[in-house]
Motif scaffolding. Structure first.
Motif, mmCIF file in Angstrom:
data_model
loop_
_atom_site.group_PDB
_atom_site.id
_atom_site.type_symbol
_atom_site.label_atom_id
_atom_site.label_comp_id
_atom_site.label_asym_id
_atom_site.label_seq_id
_atom_site.Cartn_x
_atom_site.Cartn_y
_atom_site.Cartn_z
ATOM 1 N N HIS A 99 0.846 -1.195 0.000
ATOM 2 C CA HIS A 99 0.000 0.000 0.000
ATOM 3 C C HIS A 99 0.886 1.251 0.000
ATOM 4 O O HIS A 99 2.045 1.212 0.443
ATOM 5 N N TYR B 255 1.102 3.565 1.897
ATOM 6 C CA TYR B 255 1.583 3.992 3.216
ATOM 7 C C TYR B 255 2.716 3.125 3.760
ATOM 8 O O TYR B 255 3.140 3.304 4.912
ATOM 9 N N ASN C 190 -3.353 1.965 -4.055
ATOM 10 C CA ASN C 190 -4.327 2.077 -2.970
ATOM 11 C C ASN C 190 -4.917 0.689 -2.702
ATOM 12 O O ASN C 190 -4.641 -0.269 -3.425
ATOM 13 N N SER C 191 -5.733 0.599 -1.664
ATOM 14 C CA SER C 191 -6.130 -0.724 -1.191
ATOM 15 C C SER C 191 -6.845 -1.535 -2.268
ATOM 16 O O SER C 191 -6.564 -2.715 -2.456
ATOM 17 N N PHE D 130 -7.639 -5.582 6.702
ATOM 18 C CA PHE D 130 -8.811 -5.558 5.808
ATOM 19 C C PHE D 130 -8.360 -5.605 4.343
ATOM 20 O O PHE D 130 -9.074 -6.118 3.484
ATOM 21 N N MET D 131 -7.189 -5.077 4.048
ATOM 22 C CA MET D 131 -6.679 -5.108 2.667
ATOM 23 C C MET D 131 -6.354 -6.550 2.262
ATOM 24 O O MET D 131 -6.606 -6.969 1.131
ATOM 25 N N TYR E 73 -17.503 1.427 3.197
ATOM 26 C CA TYR E 73 -16.131 1.759 2.797
ATOM 27 C C TYR E 73 -15.315 0.465 2.757
ATOM 28 O O TYR E 73 -15.519 -0.423 3.599
ATOM 29 N N ASN F 25 -12.539 -0.035 3.830
ATOM 30 C CA ASN F 25 -11.799 -0.190 5.089
ATOM 31 C C ASN F 25 -12.680 -0.856 6.148
ATOM 32 O O ASN F 25 -12.983 -0.290 7.195
ATOM 33 N N SER G 119 -12.569 5.806 -1.166
ATOM 34 C CA SER G 119 -12.605 7.265 -1.048
ATOM 35 C C SER G 119 -12.656 7.898 -2.440
ATOM 36 O O SER G 119 -13.109 9.029 -2.596
ATOM 37 N N HIS H 169 -5.957 10.301 10.205
ATOM 38 C CA HIS H 169 -6.503 11.490 9.545
ATOM 39 C C HIS H 169 -7.307 12.380 10.494
ATOM 40 O O HIS H 169 -7.424 13.581 10.258
ATOM 41 N N HIS I 106 -6.739 13.794 2.243
ATOM 42 C CA HIS I 106 -7.498 12.545 2.066
ATOM 43 C C HIS I 106 -8.911 12.763 2.629
ATOM 44 O O HIS I 106 -9.071 13.415 3.670
ATOM 45 N N GLU J 241 -10.717 11.068 4.406
ATOM 46 C CA GLU J 241 -10.955 10.577 5.774
ATOM 47 C C GLU J 241 -10.744 11.702 6.791
ATOM 48 O O GLU J 241 -10.940 11.504 7.988
ATOM 49 N N SER K 285 -8.428 10.066 -3.003
ATOM 50 C CA SER K 285 -7.831 8.855 -2.424
ATOM 51 C C SER K 285 -6.312 8.966 -2.494
ATOM 52 O O SER K 285 -5.777 9.888 -3.127
HETATM 53 P P1 13P Z 1 -6.832 4.512 -0.025
HETATM 54 O O1 13P Z 1 -7.867 3.513 -0.408
HETATM 55 O O2 13P Z 1 -7.115 5.901 -0.495
HETATM 56 O O3 13P Z 1 -5.482 4.024 -0.389
HETATM 57 O O4 13P Z 1 -6.885 4.661 1.554
HETATM 58 C C1 13P Z 1 -6.644 3.593 2.404
HETATM 59 C C2 13P Z 1 -6.413 4.059 3.764
HETATM 60 O O5 13P Z 1 -6.188 3.289 4.651
HETATM 61 C C3 13P Z 1 -6.466 5.492 4.005
HETATM 62 O O6 13P Z 1 -6.213 5.742 5.327
#
Ligand code: 13P
Ligand code: SF4
Length: 353
Positions: free
Chosen positions: A75, A77, A92-93, A115-116, A164, A166, A181, A226, A249, A251, A265
């Motif tokens: 991911h 992050y 992204n996820s 969750f991913m 969502y 997530n 997102s 966030h 973002h 969130e 996102s």
């Molecule tokens: P994205 O789906 O935008 O990558 O966001 C995942 C996430 O965990 C944001 O905090």
């Protein structure tokens, strides 16, 4: 963390694939030579003196993933060593899980949160999905259970539920359609009902509500990373330097988006930076993302208010190596739940076609 533990069975994959011997982790001249091009991608982040501690892991992981016929998903992050030196697919996820369906690998190593990994398993049921640390959770995902969604549906009969991504598979299974997102507004707009339950992220729901005429009901879940950003903090940055572009973002709280130049996102934020090339940018999100893209966005100065996601940071090179050696920790989803959860994800994916 009960939710993650429930869906992890470590022994089965090890039995099926066998355990490999731990490689020698010395920083030999061969390791230095073979990892030198990868170091170029992370030298802004890892001092040269520290590279001998990383390189043997990078070298061993890249060798073993071929032996295991494994693909590594990372991911946006993840830390730059994981993101740039061992990952095969980045994003992204949802992109990660979808791209994994297109590769011919038996094993998926999910460098992200639980969750991913579940979403990857939903979309790749025939593949073995491993997460290097099953405790890598998410405050949003853990804010709600399948039983909570059933109670909401009983309270608001007939109101469609948009969830969502997530969230756990249990929650997705109770859902009409998922969203990310990036597409939350389109998903909500695609439904006939004038009222929509948009859960579990309260701020994402409030941000969606500003862009639709539908009545949005939500849930008090928040992203612990966030929710820490405030409009006052961002305004102070802007006042100190009016050249800064602020990219947030969804969130984040709506007040934060109100003082931002763009919201999207993680992939949307990256596209914004790469295409617009602002002179200075403040990414209002998990701070590894700026470290991951700064090499590819030459000339852009990144201002980094450093909010780290502690769950994402559980994934490290030594744990990825252990995943490959011992086939841990396998992520499984009950087939009956998976079938219903997959439908909710697929409805969203098909909407985009
Ligand atoms: P994205 O789906 O935008 O990558 O966001 C995942 C996430 O965990 C944001 O905090
Ligand atoms: Fe969950 Fe927030 Fe971490 Fe993303 S950054 S995984 S939403 S806690």
């Amino acid at each position: 963390m009960a939710q993650a533990a429930k869906a992890i069975g470590t022994a089965a994959a090890a039995e099926r694939f066998g355990i490999l011997e731990r490689p020698d982790l010395a920083f030999t001249p061969a390791v230095a030579r073979e990892t030198a091009p990868l170091y170029e991608r992370v030298k802004h982040f890892i001092p040269e003196i520290e590279w001998p501690a990383y390189a043997p892991y990078v070298h061993a992981i890249n060798r073993l993933k071929k032996e295991r016929n494994a693909v590594i998903l990372a991911h946006n992050y993840q830390t730059p060593d994981v993101f740039h030196c061992v990952a095969d697919i980045r994003g992204n996820s949802l992109q990660l899980a979808r791209d994994a369906t297109r590769v011919d690998a038996e094993v998926i190593i999910q460098c992200g949160v639980h969750f991913m990994a579940e979403t990857s398993k939903l979309l790749n049921p025939e593949k073995t999905v491993l997460i290097p640390d099953g405790r890598a959770g998410c405050s949003l995902s853990e804010s709600i259970t399948g039983a909570d969604v059933r109670a909401l549906k009983a309270r608001y009969p007939g109101v469609p539920v948009v969830t969502y991504v997530n969230t756990s598979a249990d929650v997705k299974a109770e859902t009409d359609i998922c969203c990310t997102s990036a597409n939350a507004v389109d998903v909500v707009e695609s439904l006939e009902s004038d009222t929509v339950l948009c859960i579990p992220d309260e701020y994402l729901a409030l941000n969606v509500a500003k862009k639709t005429n539908k009545k949005i009901l939500t849930w008090a879940g928040h992203c612990e990373v966030h929710e820490r950003f405030t409009a006052d903090e961002l305004t102070a940055y802007r006042e100190a330097d009016p050249e800064i572009e602020i990219v947030a973002h969804p969130e984040c709280h709506p007040n934060v988006l109100a003082v931002s130049d763009y919201s999207g996102s993680t992939s949307g934020m990256i596209d914004y930076v790469k295409t617009r090339r602002p002179k200075k940018v403040l990414l209002v999100t998990e701070c590894s993302m700026a470290s991951n893209i700064e090499q590819e966005a030459k000339g852009v100065e990144f201002i980094k208010p450093c909010n780290l996601c502690p769950h994402m940071k559980r994934i490290t090179l030594p744990k990825i190596l252990d995943s490959l050696l011992f086939m841990t920790e396998e992520v499984t989803v009950d087939p009956a739940i998976a079938a219903r959860a997959r439908l909710a994800v697929e409805r969203m994916v098909n909407l985009r076609k």
